[in-house]
Design an enzyme around this catalytic site. Structure first.
Site, mmCIF file in Angstrom:
data_model
loop_
_atom_site.group_PDB
_atom_site.id
_atom_site.type_symbol
_atom_site.label_atom_id
_atom_site.label_comp_id
_atom_site.label_asym_id
_atom_site.label_seq_id
_atom_site.Cartn_x
_atom_site.Cartn_y
_atom_site.Cartn_z
ATOM 1 C CG ASP A 232 -1.936 0.996 1.294
ATOM 2 O OD1 ASP A 232 -2.433 1.370 0.217
ATOM 3 O OD2 ASP A 232 -2.306 1.433 2.406
ATOM 4 N N GLY B 75 -7.235 8.763 7.225
ATOM 5 C CA GLY B 75 -7.240 9.120 8.637
ATOM 6 C C GLY B 75 -8.634 9.155 9.249
HETATM 7 O O1 G3H Z 1 -3.235 4.883 3.474
HETATM 8 C C1 G3H Z 1 -2.499 4.610 4.244
HETATM 9 C C2 G3H Z 1 -2.298 3.837 5.474
HETATM 10 O O2 G3H Z 1 -3.317 4.032 6.384
HETATM 11 C C3 G3H Z 1 -0.962 4.285 5.907
HETATM 12 O O3 G3H Z 1 -0.478 3.729 7.023
HETATM 13 O O4 G3H Z 1 1.047 4.919 8.583
HETATM 14 O O5 G3H Z 1 1.600 2.634 7.709
HETATM 15 O O6 G3H Z 1 1.783 4.595 6.242
HETATM 16 P P1 G3H Z 1 1.073 4.009 7.416
HETATM 17 P P1 13P Z 2 -8.357 5.024 6.034
HETATM 18 O O1 13P Z 2 -7.415 5.929 6.773
HETATM 19 O O2 13P Z 2 -9.642 5.699 5.731
HETATM 20 O O3 13P Z 2 -8.551 3.710 6.730
HETATM 21 O O4 13P Z 2 -7.692 4.702 4.615
HETATM 22 C C1 13P Z 2 -6.783 3.654 4.469
HETATM 23 C C2 13P Z 2 -6.117 3.633 3.146
HETATM 24 O O5 13P Z 2 -6.481 4.299 2.194
HETATM 25 C C3 13P Z 2 -4.972 2.737 3.005
HETATM 26 O O6 13P Z 2 -4.382 2.862 1.758
HETATM 27 ZN ZN ZN Z 3 -4.443 4.942 0.989
#
Ligand code: G3H
Ligand code: 13P
Ligand code: ZN
Length: 384
Positions: free
Chosen positions: A98, A195
């Protein structure tokens, strides 16, 4: 069954008109729980490790500063865990990177065992995003690995990008991007946000996915649209966290109704991380309330100290550093630790199970073509 690439899972979602949740994990017990709840509901499964999750799983408790070496180690730890539980399961399981931030992070994930990667060039000038994404596709497809790109910028914290205001995806540019890069999936900006503070009563601009899909069908492009920042931020969980000593303010998500209405408009993958973080945080706080003797336990007591110190936090990575071997390898013994991992797993299952039902992937696993990486190498080569 070995882990499979993303493409066949999204093909089934497209053919049968549902969306597939994609759920972020940051610890071995979370991967186990995500797979088990999909198995119980007979749904295909997409597990995601974010770039920074790989750094954390590589042992960097200050994951924001993780190096490529940390990410390589962490990618392997996540992949080992997902393989351990996924390969003995009848359901198809995808492990997807991701928000990969650069080419090397994508390579690290693929070498670690990921079957799908996202390269997030959305903060770059358009031509640079195209170039970078094309390079990743050129590396990934001959290995059978699927690729997701991103176009448009979501408001909120997006790993390495902070945007004050959303820049919605331009449908015409999206089609050009799909043609030039050959990605399997495209993350679009249409009103969601990463978030827990997405604002009250967010309305999604459904005309954006509709327009992109319409243009795609004219051009004969077969790719799939992805909704990031899609947590629903259940109010009952936020209230429970605050009643248990947490201090979470201004937390609102995208309503289930808005998300469900986006599915017939062509959204096929829906990313969720925050809802899982919230449910896990609530369960940890509740566990220490119900079993106060754990606060003095030499192994898990320090988790309570962190929860007590960081009342506004809801990312479990803020609380789990005292048990990094359990996080990274699933090791560690004793009743106290088992209670912690049990609480984490139940939180994951509550958040993920709810959304599997809402997004409509319950019972769909037999619809997925079980294409392995090897089969996909041939499919990508022949363009079928
Ligand atoms: O979209 C993104 C995820 O919620 C990011 O999480 O803090 O591991 O980059 P992270
Ligand atoms: P949320 O912060 O809404 O859970 O989104 C997660 C996300 O897009 C991970 O790639
Ligand atoms: Zn994302």
């Amino acid at each position: 069954m070995p882990l499979i690439p993303l493409r066949p899972v999204l093909e089934a979602a497209e053919t049968h008109g549902y969306a597939q949740g994609a759920f972020n994990v940051n610890a071995v017990c979370q991967a186990k729980a995500v797979i088990e709840v999909h198995e119980m509901l007979r749904s295909p499964a997409i597990l995601q490790g974010a770039d920074l999750a790989n750094a954390f799983m590589g042992g960097r408790t200050d994951f924001q500063n993780g190096t490529l070496e940390d990410k390589k180690k962490g990618a392997k730890n996540i992949a080992d865990a997902v393989r351990k539980y996924g390969e003995q399961s009848p359901i198809p399981v995808v492990l997807h990177l991701d928000h990969g931030r650069d080419f090397d992070s994508c390579v690290a994930a693929i070498e670690g065992g990921y079957t799908s990667v996202m390269i997030d060039g959305s903060s770059l000038p358009y031509e640079e995003n195209v170039e970078l994404t094309r390079e990743v596709v050129k590396y990934a497809h001959p290995r059978g690995v699927s690729v997701e790109g991103e176009l448009g910028v979501l408001a909120g914290v997006e790993d390495h990008v902070f945007a004050q205001n959303s820049t919605y995806t331009n449908p015409l540019t999206a089609v050009d991007f799909l043609k030039k890069t050959g990605v399997d999936a495209l993350a679009i900006s249409y009103g969601t946000m990463h978030g827990a503070s997405k604002g009250k009563d967010v309305k999604l601009r459904r005309e954006i996915p509709i327009a992109i899909r319409e243009c795609m069908s004219h051009e004969g492009i077969r790719a799939f649209l992805v909704s990031h920042g899609s947590s629903t931020v259940p109010q009952y969980i936020v209230q429970e966290i605050n009643a248990l000593g947490g201090e979470i303010q201004n937390a609102y998500g995208i309503s289930k109704e808005e998300l469900k209405a986006a599915i017939p408009c062509g959204i096929r993958k829906i990313n969720v991380d925050t809802d899982i973080r919230l449910a896990v945080t609530r369960n940890l706080r509740e566990l220490f309330r119900d079993c106060p003797e754990l606060k003095a336990d030499p192994v898990v007591g320090p988790i309570w100290t962190l929860l007590d110190e960081k009342r506004a936090a809801f990312d479990p990575r803020a609380f789990l550093p005292p048990i990094m071997d359990t996080v990274m390898y699933g090791t560690g013994e004793g009743e106290a630790l088992a209670r912690i991992t049990g609480a984490i797993e139940r939180g994951v299952k509550e958040a993920v199970g709810t959304l599997i039902v809402e997004f409509g992937s319950v019972g769909r696993y037999p619809l997925v073509r079980m294409d392995t990486l090897e089969t996909m190498i041939r499919r990508y080569k022949e363009g079928v």
